[in-house]
Scaffold this motif. Structure first.
Motif, PDB file in Angstrom:
ATOM      1  N   GLY A 288     -59.441 -48.769 -50.880  1.00  0.00           N
ATOM      2  CA  GLY A 288     -59.442 -49.073 -49.454  1.00  0.00           C
ATOM      3  C   GLY A 288     -59.735 -50.542 -49.206  1.00  0.00           C
ATOM      4  O   GLY A 288     -59.104 -51.189 -48.356  1.00  0.00           O
ATOM      5  N   ALA A 289     -60.671 -51.109 -49.978  1.00  0.00           N
ATOM      6  CA  ALA A 289     -61.018 -52.523 -49.806  1.00  0.00           C
ATOM      7  C   ALA A 289     -59.817 -53.409 -50.135  1.00  0.00           C
ATOM      8  O   ALA A 289     -59.514 -54.371 -49.432  1.00  0.00           O
ATOM      9  CB  ALA A 289     -62.204 -52.868 -50.703  1.00  0.00           C
ATOM     10  N   VAL A 290     -59.134 -53.071 -51.228  1.00  0.00           N
ATOM     11  CA  VAL A 290     -57.964 -53.868 -51.618  1.00  0.00           C
ATOM     12  C   VAL A 290     -56.892 -53.792 -50.536  1.00  0.00           C
ATOM     13  O   VAL A 290     -56.285 -54.796 -50.157  1.00  0.00           O
ATOM     14  CB  VAL A 290     -57.401 -53.362 -52.968  1.00  0.00           C
ATOM     15  CG1 VAL A 290     -56.024 -53.920 -53.204  1.00  0.00           C
ATOM     16  CG2 VAL A 290     -58.340 -53.731 -54.085  1.00  0.00           C
ATOM     17  N   LEU A 291     -56.700 -52.572 -50.038  1.00  0.00           N
ATOM     18  CA  LEU A 291     -55.666 -52.406 -49.008  1.00  0.00           C
ATOM     19  C   LEU A 291     -55.974 -53.239 -47.772  1.00  0.00           C
ATOM     20  O   LEU A 291     -55.111 -53.904 -47.208  1.00  0.00           O
ATOM     21  CB  LEU A 291     -55.554 -50.921 -48.612  1.00  0.00           C
ATOM     22  CG  LEU A 291     -54.838 -50.011 -49.615  1.00  0.00           C
ATOM     23  CD1 LEU A 291     -54.863 -48.582 -49.116  1.00  0.00           C
ATOM     24  CD2 LEU A 291     -53.417 -50.469 -49.834  1.00  0.00           C
ATOM     25  N   SER A 292     -57.244 -53.194 -47.354  1.00  0.00           N
ATOM     26  CA  SER A 292     -57.583 -53.936 -46.142  1.00  0.00           C
ATOM     27  C   SER A 292     -57.503 -55.431 -46.394  1.00  0.00           C
ATOM     28  O   SER A 292     -57.173 -56.208 -45.511  1.00  0.00           O
ATOM     29  CB  SER A 292     -58.974 -53.536 -45.651  1.00  0.00           C
ATOM     30  OG  SER A 292     -59.942 -53.941 -46.588  1.00  0.00           O
ATOM     31  N   LEU A 293     -57.791 -55.811 -47.664  1.00  0.00           N
ATOM     32  CA  LEU A 293     -57.676 -57.223 -48.021  1.00  0.00           C
ATOM     33  C   LEU A 293     -56.232 -57.698 -47.889  1.00  0.00           C
ATOM     34  O   LEU A 293     -55.955 -58.827 -47.500  1.00  0.00           O
ATOM     35  CB  LEU A 293     -58.166 -57.410 -49.466  1.00  0.00           C
ATOM     36  CG  LEU A 293     -58.810 -58.756 -49.774  1.00  0.00           C
ATOM     37  CD1 LEU A 293     -60.045 -58.917 -48.925  1.00  0.00           C
ATOM     38  CD2 LEU A 293     -59.172 -58.815 -51.244  1.00  0.00           C
ATOM     39  N   LEU A 294     -55.329 -56.780 -48.247  1.00  0.00           N
ATOM     40  CA  LEU A 294     -53.915 -57.137 -48.190  1.00  0.00           C
ATOM     41  C   LEU A 294     -53.363 -56.963 -46.785  1.00  0.00           C
ATOM     42  O   LEU A 294     -52.188 -57.178 -46.554  1.00  0.00           O
ATOM     43  CB  LEU A 294     -53.106 -56.240 -49.148  1.00  0.00           C
ATOM     44  CG  LEU A 294     -53.417 -56.448 -50.621  1.00  0.00           C
ATOM     45  CD1 LEU A 294     -52.655 -55.436 -51.463  1.00  0.00           C
ATOM     46  CD2 LEU A 294     -53.020 -57.848 -51.054  1.00  0.00           C
ATOM     47  N   GLY A 295     -54.252 -56.538 -45.861  1.00  0.00           N
ATOM     48  CA  GLY A 295     -53.797 -56.382 -44.495  1.00  0.00           C
ATOM     49  C   GLY A 295     -53.031 -55.093 -44.255  1.00  0.00           C
ATOM     50  O   GLY A 295     -52.434 -54.890 -43.216  1.00  0.00           O
ATOM     51  N   LEU A 296     -53.069 -54.182 -45.240  1.00  0.00           N
ATOM     52  CA  LEU A 296     -52.343 -52.927 -45.061  1.00  0.00           C
ATOM     53  C   LEU A 296     -53.218 -51.907 -44.336  1.00  0.00           C
ATOM     54  O   LEU A 296     -54.440 -51.953 -44.428  1.00  0.00           O
ATOM     55  CB  LEU A 296     -51.949 -52.366 -46.425  1.00  0.00           C
ATOM     56  CG  LEU A 296     -50.885 -53.172 -47.167  1.00  0.00           C
ATOM     57  CD1 LEU A 296     -50.776 -52.671 -48.594  1.00  0.00           C
ATOM     58  CD2 LEU A 296     -49.563 -53.093 -46.449  1.00  0.00           C
ATOM     59  N   PRO A 297     -52.586 -50.974 -43.636  1.00  0.00           N
ATOM     60  CA  PRO A 297     -53.386 -49.950 -42.958  1.00  0.00           C
ATOM     61  C   PRO A 297     -54.061 -49.024 -43.976  1.00  0.00           C
ATOM     62  O   PRO A 297     -53.687 -49.004 -45.147  1.00  0.00           O
ATOM     63  CB  PRO A 297     -52.345 -49.170 -42.134  1.00  0.00           C
ATOM     64  CG  PRO A 297     -51.055 -49.445 -42.816  1.00  0.00           C
ATOM     65  CD  PRO A 297     -51.146 -50.821 -43.383  1.00  0.00           C
TER      66      PRO A 297
END
Lengths: 358, 288, 302
Positions: C145-154
């Motif tokens: 989840g952290a990586v996803l949010s870092l990449l700006g993904l939902p």
């Protein structure tokens, strides 16, 4: 061959070892032989005694207590049915006392040896119950209800037993008791029948209901429902009131409620089974439990309602006023107690086995 | 086609001279090493976690809250645990003595003599080894109830001896199969009587087997749960049965602490057994 | 080996005491259970002697038969998983350099020397809703989840749902695999160890791939050991009691638990006796199969 020295050495060694062991074994204290020694074997539910009860007993009488646990009445009954394995004091519930009396499994108690009997609540429910007239075969201990323990943040306040017995709302987050008669009795009450029915059709309906509900039940918890609730393994349990109330002290997110269909009101008793090796010590123990202060300490620890009137003077007022511990008369009148169903018992046993096996 | 051809490229790294992995050296291949590691992780993680969390300063023992020895102290002060431990020791000692003696006799007899019905007898002797423990447990319960013997140390010990005898017999028989009968004949020819021959010739050879059998019987008795569960009464609870009761009722780190003690105990015994065995076989082979 | 008649006294002295013990404290109890299996249950749980096959009949009623079939299924799955996990393990040890072999073997056996109860109990802390496995999964979930949010993904994963791995069949199977794995690894290892490696080398030299060699050469040669291991695991898993008792849920009780229930809360000793004997007969059948196969395959005994 240099074997002889080795063999003599090992033979001597072996004989020495064997004789030493024999002497040690013979010197071991003989258990249970001879006159009544200062020992008492108690068989009780888990978390069902005070923190200091046993130590104060040993301090005042010098009798050492061996304390074993069982999880429900069926387990107690099964253990004793094959012959008393050596217990002096047991804690059966109401209907099981009646069954045991009819099977001559209980020893009549000598009221003369229990002066603290005078502290028992004079209400006939406690001083002269139908399952144990005149308190001939035991004394009352604690009483209470079975209800629903639940986690407030995960479950909306349950109003009906249906949430646990008849719906998939909380699938795999439900735990029931492992007490056959209690679970089936409450299911009977939910369906509108008597908890002590001897009608096979009604019993079959309960069996079908519970078998249908089984996929949603995580486990039939033998006296550990409150632990599962606390650890988050389940979010709604059928449990005895005191167990839930004492866990509420550890976690404020937990609550207890008695559903609208009513429930089982039970009375636990202290009895002396036939074949008890230390009946004198057992009587002393029964007397000790009904000392008002000792009894109050127990009730305060386990959070159940006591049958001892004199002890109530030592209990905190919040507990006495707590409807979860001392249910008000409306709850009691809407509820039922279990009685022995005599020859119909195998039908209940069969239904339970089928429920567990399904 | 074999995938050996791919290997030399990897092995040619200049820093370390690695011998080329031969086709059968499976253990040197990365994927098998990973499988092995995963397997060992699977085998050890739960036990290591259990031991680690016996030091957890948290009554509910769900998350790590800090290091403490207080549950070991609690276990140490738990009178019921003490009694269970003592019972385990008494039962194990008695069971080991009797079953080793009887098992050795049985093993020697089976190895040495031919008699009618030996095949069937052999099968019958091995029954306690193959029978599911629950079947034996309930059978013992039914037996003691039928003859009206109260459940206690006696009933547990008797049951332990019954299932230990065949294990000891198997070990002794295996040991005896390597025995050179000529030694016994020589001893008899030289004038020793049967008793002397047994003690001075056969038994010394048998001793490592007897020790192995005894240690096996000891471990079987100490560790037994199912059969003891059905044959014990109040005052004769053993250590594993007490731990089971604690697991059912009050799961605090105290259970982990008691379990760790049992683990350490059995491991120490087993390692001692192996050391004694390897040392005695080395002595035997060195001697002649 | 001498004939017993030549040495009657010694033979008698050696064989009578252990036999007497086993007759009295093993055969007699089993005989009593066998008699009970034909008995009847009194109204409050007493055992009445009779001559009825009712109990055996009850055992094949669907409600009980389903438990028996469930037990067979669980035992079979356990055996299969043990094979998949254990065979590479045995291969790895058998083909390991000599100096590591004993160490590896020891490492496999060591957990086996700890108490069965403890080994099973240890898994509760791993599998429960707030157990180590779910903690690890939650950690991974958070990292993703952290990586996803870092990449700006939902948040594609949604909130963390813990795996329900306790008080059900998967828990029982995991527990059984864990407890019985050494019983597969050891016989397979023993056979692989004695194998003539030149067969394998020949196969590889002739151009067969590793997998082909495995299935066409290694496995058939190691068959006696594999079969012994499989049978051993199956029998042990079938008759288990403790693992489903601690780790199982209301829908994963096995024959062993059903038997224990009859001698406990259900108070139906005759029925429990019948079930007990059915389990024993099944065990004997499988052992007889094992003996028959062993005899056929050149009598490699373990």
């Amino acid at each position: 061959m240099s074997k002889p020295s080795l063999s003599r050495f090992s033979r001597r060694n072996f004989l020495h070892g064997a004789s030493a062991a024999a002497v040690a074994f013979a010197a071991l204290p003989r258990r249970g032989w001879g006159a009544e020694e200062k020992k008492l074997n108690v068989y009780n539910w888990d978390t069902y005694i005070g923190e200091t009860t046993l130590t104060t007993f040993t301090d005042t009488t010098g009798i050492a207590v061996q304390y074993d646990l069982f999880a429900n009445n069926e387990e107690l009954f099964a253990k004793l049915k094959a012959g008393n394995p050596g217990y002096d004091v047991i804690f059966p519930s109401d209907s099981y006392v009646a069954d045991m009396i009819s099977l001559n499994m209980l020893m009549p108690i000598d009221h003369g040896k229990i002066p603290n009997l005078k502290n028992i609540d004079p209400d006939p429910n406690f001083s002269n119950p139908a399952f144990n007239p005149g308190l001939k075969f035991g004394v009352p201990y604690m009483w209470g209800t079975i209800g629903v323990g639940y986690r407030k943040s995960k479950v909306e306040t349950p109003t009906s037993w249906g949430d646990l017995l008849d719906s998939d709302k909380y699938s795999q987050r439900i735990a029931l008791l492992a007490d056959a008669r209690s679970v089936m009795g409450i299911a009977l009450k939910y369906l509108g029948y008597s908890m002590n029915t001897t009608n096979q059709d009604e019993l079959d309906k309960v069996r079908d209901l519970l078998v249908k509900q089984k996929p949603h039940i995580k486990t039939f918890a033998p006296d550990s429902g409150q632990d599962l609730l606390l650890s988050g393994e389940v979010d709604i349990v059928m449990e005895w009131n005191g167990d839930i109330i004492s866990t509420m002290e550890e976690d404020a997110d937990l609550a207890y409620v008695v559903p609208k269909e009513g429930t089982q009101v039970w009375t636990d008793n202290i009895c002396i089974p036939v074949g008890a090796p230390h009946p004198e010590n057992a009587h002393a123990f029964l007397n000790h439990i009904h000392d008002p202060e000792v009894n109050a300490e127990i009730a305060n620890t386990i959070k159940y309602a006591t049958a001892n009137k004199a002890a109530k003077a030592f209990l905190p007022t919040e507990d006495l006023a707590n409807p979860a511990i001392y249910p008000p008369s409306e709850v009691v009148s809407n509820s039922e107690s279990l009685v022995s169903v005599g020859d119909f018992t195998p039908m209940y046993d069969r239904a339970w086995t089928e429920i567990l096996a399904a | 086609m074999t995938d050996i051809a791919a290997k030399p490229a990897v092995a040619a790294a200049p820093r370390r001279r690695r011998a080329q992995i031969t086709p059968l050296e499976y253990t040197r291949r990365r994927w098998l090493q990973i499988v092995l590691l995963a397997n060992f992780f699977f085998l050890y993680f739960p036990i290591v976690a259990l031991v680690a969390f016996s030091f957890n300063d948290s009554k509910r023992n769900i998350t790590w809250q800090g290091f403490t020895l207080k549950y070991y102290r609690q276990a140490y002060e738990n009178a019921a645990l003490h009694e269970a431990f003592t019972n385990s020791m008494i039962i194990a000692a008695t069971s080991t003595l009797v079953s080793t003696a009887l098992g050795t006799m049985l093993g020697v007899a089976l190895h040495r003599y031919r008699f009618p019905g030996k095949g069937a007898f052999d099968g019958w002797i091995h029954l306690p080894i193959v029978i599911p423990e629950i079947c034996m447990g309930v059978a013992m319960l039914a037996f003691f109830a039928a003859v009206n013997i109260q459940l206690g140390l006696f009933t547990v010990t008797v049951s332990h001896i019954a299932f230990s005898i065949p294990f000891v017999a198997v070990v002794i028989r295996a040991r005896m199969s390597g025995f050179d009968e000529a030694l016994e004949e020589a001893s008899r020819d030289l004038g020793a009587d049967r008793w002397q021959t047994f003690w001075n010739v056969t038994f010394p050879y048998l001793l490592p087997g007897v020790v192995a059998g005894a240690l096996l019987a000891l471990t079987l008795s100490l560790d037994d749960f199912v059969i003891t569960f059905f044959t014990s009464g109040p005052g004769s609870t053993t250590f594993p049965v007490k731990i089971y009761s604690m697991v059912r009722f009050s799961v605090t780190p105290e259970v982990n602490a008691a379990s760790t003690v049992l683990i350490v105990l059995t491991l120490t015994l087993t390692v001692t057994a192996m050391v004694i065995q390897s040392r005695s076989t080395r002595k035997m082979t060195a001697r002649g | 080996m001498q004939d017993w008649r030549r040495d009657k006294r010694a033979f008698g002295v050696l064989i009578l005491p252990p036999s007497a013990w086993l007759v009295l404290f093993f055969t007699l109890p089993l005989a009593i259970v066998w008699v009970y299996s034909f008995g009847e249950r009194g109204p409050l749980g007493q055992t009445l002697l009779a001559l009825s096959f009712d109990n055996y009949g009850r055992a094949v009623e669907w409600i009980n038969l389903s438990i028996i079939l469930k037990s067979v299924w669980i035992a079979a799955v356990t055996t299969a998983i043990c094979l998949v996990l254990g065979f590479p393990l045995a291969m790895g040890i058998a083909f390991a350099p000599a100096r590591y072999k004993n160490l590896l073997l020891l490492l496999v056996i060591l957990p086996f020397w700890t108490n069965l109860l403890i080994r099973t109990y240890a898994w509760i802390a791993v599998l429960r809703t707030k157990g180590y496995l779910n903690f690890a999964l939650e950690w991974v979930h958070e990292r993703i989840g952290a990586v996803l949010s870092l990449l700006g993904l939902p948040d594609l994963l949604g909130p963390f749902e813990p795996l329900l791995l306790l008080y059900n069949q998967p828990a029982v199977i995991i527990g059984l695999v864990y407890v019985n794995l050494p019983f597969l690894v050891l016989p397979v290892y023993a056979t692989l160890e004695k194998l003539d490696k030149s067969y394998l080398e020949a196969s590889l030299d002739l151009g067969a791939g590793q997998w082909r060699t495995l299935f066409s050469v290694t496995a058939p040669l190691a068959f006696p050991g594999i079969f012994t291991g499989l049978l051993l695991v199956f029998i042990l898993a079938l008759g288990t009691f403790l693992t489903p008792d601690l780790l199982g849920g209301p829908r994963s009780i096995m024959i062993g638990n059903l038997i224990a229930q009859q001698f406990g809360p259900a108070r139906d000793w005759p029925f429990g006796s019948a079930l007990s004997f059915l389990l024993m007969y099944a065990t004997f059948v499988f052992l007889w199969i094992k003996a028959a196969v062993a005899r056929q395959g050149g009598g490699v005994s373990y």
